[in-house]
Write an enzyme that holds these catalytic residues in place. Structure first.
Site, mmCIF file in Angstrom:
data_model
loop_
_atom_site.group_PDB
_atom_site.id
_atom_site.type_symbol
_atom_site.label_atom_id
_atom_site.label_comp_id
_atom_site.label_asym_id
_atom_site.label_seq_id
_atom_site.Cartn_x
_atom_site.Cartn_y
_atom_site.Cartn_z
ATOM 1 N N ASP A 1 -4.928 10.278 7.106
ATOM 2 C CA ASP A 1 -3.840 9.996 8.042
ATOM 3 C C ASP A 1 -2.946 11.222 8.197
ATOM 4 O O ASP A 1 -2.584 11.617 9.306
ATOM 5 C CB ASP A 1 -2.997 8.806 7.545
ATOM 6 C CG ASP A 1 -3.837 7.577 7.245
ATOM 7 O OD1 ASP A 1 -4.914 7.730 6.624
ATOM 8 O OD2 ASP A 1 -3.438 6.461 7.606
ATOM 9 N N GLU B 1 -1.476 0.615 13.569
ATOM 10 C CA GLU B 1 -2.653 1.061 12.817
ATOM 11 C C GLU B 1 -3.936 0.887 13.628
ATOM 12 O O GLU B 1 -4.834 1.712 13.584
ATOM 13 C CB GLU B 1 -2.747 0.231 11.529
ATOM 14 C CG GLU B 1 -3.977 0.505 10.685
ATOM 15 C CD GLU B 1 -3.926 -0.230 9.358
ATOM 16 O OE1 GLU B 1 -3.261 -1.290 9.286
ATOM 17 O OE2 GLU B 1 -4.536 0.255 8.393
ATOM 18 N N TRP C 1 -10.791 13.066 5.303
ATOM 19 C CA TRP C 1 -9.630 12.725 4.462
ATOM 20 C C TRP C 1 -9.340 13.922 3.558
ATOM 21 O O TRP C 1 -8.277 14.540 3.636
ATOM 22 C CB TRP C 1 -9.909 11.446 3.658
ATOM 23 C CG TRP C 1 -9.485 10.218 4.375
ATOM 24 C CD1 TRP C 1 -8.435 9.405 4.044
ATOM 25 C CD2 TRP C 1 -10.066 9.647 5.574
ATOM 26 N NE1 TRP C 1 -8.327 8.376 4.962
ATOM 27 C CE2 TRP C 1 -9.308 8.504 5.906
ATOM 28 C CE3 TRP C 1 -11.118 9.988 6.404
ATOM 29 C CZ2 TRP C 1 -9.586 7.709 7.013
ATOM 30 C CZ3 TRP C 1 -11.407 9.205 7.506
ATOM 31 C CH2 TRP C 1 -10.647 8.087 7.801
ATOM 32 N N GLU D 1 0.845 -1.182 0.000
ATOM 33 C CA GLU D 1 0.000 0.000 0.000
ATOM 34 C C GLU D 1 0.895 1.252 0.000
ATOM 35 O O GLU D 1 1.110 1.836 -1.029
ATOM 36 C CB GLU D 1 -0.940 -0.025 1.213
ATOM 37 C CG GLU D 1 -1.969 1.076 1.164
ATOM 38 C CD GLU D 1 -3.263 0.721 1.890
ATOM 39 O OE1 GLU D 1 -3.318 -0.296 2.566
ATOM 40 O OE2 GLU D 1 -4.214 1.512 1.761
#
Ligand code: BGC
Length: 733
Positions: A350, A609, A403, A343
């Site tokens: 984030d 995470e 986001w 990824e």
């Protein structure tokens, strides 16, 4: 005057398969030179050598940008490396342009192949100039790197014959207008760690432990056994039985394979990196393993360290170190989610939640300004900001709340921390388009509740293990963020003299609608910790006592946090805001799952995470999404800086010109100290419990050119620059 745009993109004229090509030019000098400059870029990653010496220190040059529109080139002063006969060799790999990720449609936005563009400018003492550009007169050879990819690692064969020369071809169709001078910080080798122990696992694997989860690669001495193949695999963690665990890397192989030619060779990957603490060795005889022959090299963007925090509590201190390592591991030219699995993308959410902590710990303005340019470049026509940047995913639907807000929130923290209005000017139009996108996607004006694509309170614990989006109403988050981002946008717009009245009116309406829909009715679909945190922290409620009571009740009832990516960054700030710093400390000190310290008690050296990356019994959460190096929950770092140590910068006099000291000491910590390096100099705040613990000694340093307001025990004090120490009978928060 010639520029890199006068050169041609070139690539090998015959198919090399997966072998990394090396482009080559021999340049003879017959006159004295004043200066030589190499300009270089590539579709893919390049590594340049002049007379067998590496040019520059930039790892993974030319960097990662929205390649379809922006491709950085570098400029190196190579004067001191020049000789009479010069051999310029440049290897080019696929890099992040094409990387074996499932989202392969990314290929189509640049060109299918990797390619090089470069030019050597020579300025002679006599005043004339030469420019040697890449073109069809260059040659190329196969390197001994038989395969290389960011996710999978590298395969090198030192016995491979690299002597034969091949022709190159020009690629006239690649648009050279995309070439731009370097904006970001170079990724560099920033530290080297020694191997600390060799382990034989229960399965019989030979494993080296570097004692720290990190991002980079291993430099090692290849045993001199001609024809023998050595394999090194990488892992972040051992499983509960102590065996090497790689399932969470998903399809990323993260493996290097080297075939020895019998000569003494020191090897490290050229175009690949891994997220790891452990390596597994295969093909080695036991007596060929000497720990001194293995070094872990830590790579990240060459940012200056600016923020430090220390306290008298070992686990909190380790948590802080893990936060810093989270940034080291994921600030590689682009702020990424994780460095290990297949990824490693620039997830906007984030970056948004971590931007404040990150910008205090390291000087991030160059790093973020480059990424913000890419973010604006990737922005959709309709104003939606993409979920990842550079946008490899190319999804139909973008613009998830919290986001996409990165365009506003990251800009805000860069400005507030460093005070440069240019970042606001650069991003003003993109921020405006994003606010208007939210405005346009509501069931009524003032709500952002009609967009089908929201990640929600990602990985929160209130919706059970499998439901990644959490329980908090996604449309509530949408509207809350419309208000929050717009409020930051208004503040920033005013700084650069824009008329923000339209947005002020929209803000007032959003707050009104939010109240009507989520506060006045007294119900949201699901009342969660995050919904109450957002209402309080974003100033959305006119009944703060009620929201505060509900938040506190919920935490006290279960004894822990349940928040995900959206609520967590503000949770402790909110508790402080409502006068419950005692409860904030309780959450911070909690060691049992779920908490910030639970991973620390499990030996974590980076942020995880998930709250339950490793479960209480030592088993792991789903390998489908279980990174042990994800910085989002490291956003608690800004509470350590601003509230525990108590240093903040006033938005109205940014870059710590006006410092706000608001330390809230806690006996259990013993002492706390934070130092922040600002443009004016060092800002320090420290406190320490003395005597029998009833008194607290405070000390503050304010650099020249700054002034400060200190809030302590309900009093307010003004200070000019200098160092001040006071001893208080501290009443406490
Ligand atoms: C990433 C996250 C990201 C998320 C989007 C994940 O795969 O690792 O950190 O924000 O997707 O919901």
């Amino acid at each position: 005057m010639s520029t890199i745009k006068d050169a041609k993109f070139i690539k090998e004229a015959v198919d090399f398969g997966t072998i990394v090509p090396v482009f080559k030019k021999v340049i003879w000098l017959d006159k004295k030179i004043n200066k030589a400059t190499l300009f270089c870029s590539a579709l893919g990653y390049y590594e340049a050598y002049l007379n067998s010496q590496r040019v520059g220190k930039f790892i993974f040059a030319p960097g990662w940008t929205t390649y379809g529109k922006r491709l950085q080139y570098q400029e190196y002063d190579v004067t001191s490396m020049m000789e009479e006969c010069n051999v310029l060799e440049i290897a080019v790999s696929n890099g992040m342009r094409f990387h074996g990720n499932p989202h392969e449609n990314y290929e189509s936005i640049t060109c299918k192949e990797s390619a090089l563009i470069a030019g050597l400018k020579i300025e002679y003492a006599e005043g004339t100039e030469d420019f040697i550009p890449t073109d069809s007169t260059w040659e190329c050879a196969k390197s001994n790197i038989l395969d290389s990819s960011v996710y999978n690692g590298e395969a090198v064969d030192f016995t491979f014959n690299t002597d034969e020369s091949f022709p190159v071809k020009e690629l006239p169709d690649v648009n050279k207008e995309i070439l731009i001078a370097t904006e970001g910080e170079e990724v560099r080798e920033m530290a080297t760690l020694s191997a600390i122990k060799l382990i034989t696992t229960p399965k019989g694997e030979m494993v080296i432990d570097f004692g720290q989860n990190l991002t980079g690669y291993v430099e090692w001495v290849v045993p001199q056994r001609k024809g023998a193949e050595f394999t090194i695999s990488h892992a972040e963690i051992l499983d509960k039985d102590g065996n090497f665990y790689t399932t969470n890397l998903r399809s990323a192989k993260a493996q290097v394979k080297v075939i020895s030619d019998g000569n003494e060779r020191v090897y490290k990957p050229h175009f690949s990196f891994m997220g790891f603490r452990y390596i597994k060795l295969e093909g080695f005889n036991r007596d060929e393993i000497n720990l001194d022959n293995f070094k872990a090299i830590v790579v990240f963007s060459n940012m200056k360290r600016t923020g430090y925090f220390a306290c008298g509590h070992d686990l909190i201190q380790q948590l802080y170190e893990n936060i810093v390592w989270g940034q080291r591991g994921n600030f590689l030219d682009v702020p990424t989610d994780c460095p290990q699995r297949d990824e490693r993308l620039g997830w906007t959410g984030d970056a948004q939640v971590f931007a404040r902590t990150a910008s205090t710990t390291y000087r991030t303005d160059k790093f973020f300004k480059k990424w913000l340019h890419d973010l604006a470049c990737d922005q959709r026509e309709n104003g939606a900001i993409t979920d990842v940047c550079p946008d490899l995913l190319r999804w139909e639907s973008h613009g998830s709340s919290a986001w996409a807000d990165a365009i506003v929130v990251v800009t805000y923290w860069v400005y507030r921390t460093y005070g440069d209005t240019q970042v606001i000017k650069d991003q003003f139009e993109a921020m405006k388009k994003w606010i208007l996108f939210m405005e346009a996607n509501g069931s009524e004006r003032g709500l952002f509740d009609k967009h089908p694509h929201h990640f929600g309170d990602w990985l929160s614990l209130d919706a059970g293990d499998e439901a990644t989006g959490g329980l908090t109403d996604k449309n509530l988050i949408g509207t809350a963020y419309l208000a929050y981002s717009n409020s930051l946008f208004i503040e920033m717009g005013k700084v650069i003299g824009e008329d923000m009245s339209y947005f002020e009116e929209l803000y007032a309406l959003t707050v009104k609608k939010y109240r009507e829909k989520y506060i006045d009715t007294g119900k949201t679909e699901h009342e969660t910790q995050t919904s109450n945190v957002l209402a309080l922290y974003f100033n959305l409620t006119d009944k703060p006592e009620r929201e505060a009571e509900k938040l506190v009740k919920d935490i006290e009832a279960c004894g822990h946090l349940k928040t995900g990516f959206v609520g967590t960054p503000y949770l402790l700030h909110t508790l402080t805001k409502i006068g419950r710093t005692d409860l904030a400390y309780k959450l911070l000190f909690r060691k049992e799952f779920p908490s910030w310290l639970f991973p620390v008690t499990k030996g974590a050296t980076t942020m995880w995470e998930r709250w339950d990356g490793m479960k209480k019994d030592g088993t792991f959460a789903t390998p489908e999404m279980n990174s042990f190096n994800h910085y989002a929950y490291g956003s608690v770092g800004d509470w350590l800086y601003t509230t525990v140590a108590g240093i903040d910068s006033d938005f109205n006099e940014p870059a710590y010109k006006h410092i706000i000291f608001r330390p809230l000491p806690c006996k259990e910590l013993g002492y706390a100290k934070s130092r922040i390096l600002t443009e004016n100099g060092e800002v320090i705040s420290s406190w320490e419990y003395t005597g029998n613990g009833d008194e607290c000694k405070f000390s503050f340093t304010i650099p020249n050119g700054s002034h400060a307001t200190l809030y302590l025990d309900d009093e307010e004090y003004e200070f000019e620059s200098g160092t001040y120490t006071t001893v208080f009978e501290y009443k406490g928060y």
